[in-house]
Write an enzyme that holds these catalytic residues in place. Structure first.
Site, short mmCIF file in Angstrom:
data_model
loop_
_atom_site.label_atom_id
_atom_site.label_comp_id
_atom_site.label_asym_id
_atom_site.label_seq_id
_atom_site.Cartn_x
_atom_site.Cartn_y
_atom_site.Cartn_z
N ASN A 7 -12.65 -10.48 -4.21
CA ASN A 7 -12.21 -9.18 -3.70
C ASN A 7 -11.47 -9.25 -2.37
OD1 ASN A 7 -12.67 -6.14 -3.05
ND2 ASN A 7 -13.82 -7.23 -1.45
N LYS A 25 -0.71 -8.56 -6.33
CA LYS A 25 -1.66 -7.85 -7.19
C LYS A 25 -1.21 -7.90 -8.66
CE LYS A 25 -4.56 -6.70 -3.94
NZ LYS A 25 -5.87 -7.38 -3.87
N TYR A 38 2.40 -7.70 -1.14
CA TYR A 38 1.11 -7.17 -1.62
C TYR A 38 1.21 -6.79 -3.09
CZ TYR A 38 -3.10 -4.24 -1.79
OH TYR A 38 -4.31 -3.69 -2.12
N ASP A 54 -17.24 -14.14 3.76
CA ASP A 54 -16.20 -13.46 4.54
C ASP A 54 -15.69 -14.41 5.62
OD1 ASP A 54 -15.65 -10.11 4.67
OD2 ASP A 54 -14.75 -11.35 6.26
N THR A 56 -10.60 4.52 3.55
CA THR A 56 -11.05 3.47 4.45
C THR A 56 -10.67 3.87 5.88
OG1 THR A 56 -8.92 2.40 4.19
CG2 THR A 56 -10.68 1.63 2.76
#
Ligand code: NAD
Length: 255
Positions: free
Chosen positions: A86, A158, A154, A38, A189
């Site tokens: 991810n 994807k 975005y 990360d 989330t």
């Protein structure tokens, strides 16, 4: 919980939060050794501690850092069997094409798409040397359906992840490397919860399209990733793997 992933070494990018963190927990529970990567050192370290794995600080847009990440998995645990690529972002500057500037467009492409190119590239090198492996690249349900509440870069990123994953799967299928694109639907989330609290109407506009009538949980996405990572999915490759509560198949939804 089974021991499906016993003896497997997994790298997870974006392991500090959300879907990545839930998957780190799930992988470890199924017996894998987990390398948590990360850009957020505090969250990444906490994740590694929680799952008894190791932490590597990495910006997934940086080639040298990505190369070092996969090398460190092999150096630490003696191989690489699973790569869950991810890490991703969806910043507010990425909006309708009418208002999204080139800088925001490029940043999202770098973090969401170029990163998957880099992570796949270096994972595949090690997997070829080791006789195979499973790569799961996080796309999204917006890779297969359009949204009037646009996040243009975005969505495009994807779509790129989806097409790239399919091609990699086909190219390396006979070397024992499986590649699947995971398409989560909207997940519950902190960001979504905030939206619900601040703007219930905007949230309801999204919720109405989901046949199940609720957002997914990160642990439900993690369960699908663990399946794709495991030998239970030994004949599953090149898929657009929807885990979306049915949203991408729905015209009308139950009242
Ligand atoms: P999140 O924001 O909770 O976690 C993402 C993690 O990635 C964070 O820990 C962050 O620090 C890390 N990260 C960001 N930029 C990075 C970089 N340059 N290098 C390394 N790490 C970096 O996100 P999430 O909701 O768990 O989403 C995970 C993935 O799933 C993303 O690719 C996202 O696009 C995708 N996705 C999410 C949803 C959803 O509803 N949450 C739906 C479909 C797809």
């Amino acid at each position: 919980m089974t021991d499906r992933l016993a003896g497997k070494v997994a790298v997870i990018t974006g392991a500090g939060s959300g879907i990545g963190l839930a998957t780190a927990v799930r992988f470890a529970a199924e017996g894998a050794k987990v390398v948590c990567a990360d850009i957020d050192a505090v969250a990444g370290k906490a994740a590694a501690e929680q799952v008894g794995g190791t932490f590597v600080l990495v910006d997934v847009t940086d080639e040298e850092q990505v190369k070092a990440l996969f090398q460190s998995a092999v150096d630490t645990y003696g191989g690489l069997h699973i790569a869950f690529n991810n890490a991703g972002i969806s910043p507010p500057e990425d909006d309708s094409i009418l208002t999204t500037g080139l800088e925001a467009w490029r940043r999202v492409q770098e973090v969401n798409l170029t990163s998957v190119y880099l992570c796949s590239k270096y994972a595949i090198e090690h997997m070829r040397a080791g006789g195979g492996g499973s790569i799961i690249n996080t796309a999204s349900f917006v890779a297969v359906m359009g949204s009037a509440t646009s996040q243009i870069s975005y969505t495009a990123s994807k779509g790129g992840v989806l097409a790239m994953s399919r091609e990699l799967a086909v190219e390396f299928a006979r070397e024992g490397i499986r590649v699947n694109a995971l398409c989560p639907g909207p997940v519950n989330t902190p960001l979504l919860q905030e939206l619900f609290a601040k703007d219930p109407e905007r949230a309801a506009r999204r919720l109405v399209h989901i046949p199940m009538g609720r957002f997914g949980e990160a642990s439900e996405i993690a369960a699908a990733v663990a399946f794709l990572a495991s030998d239970d999915a030994s004949f599953v490759t090149a898929t657009t793997f929807m885990v979306d509560g049915g949203i991408s198949s729905a015209y009308t939804t139950p009242l």
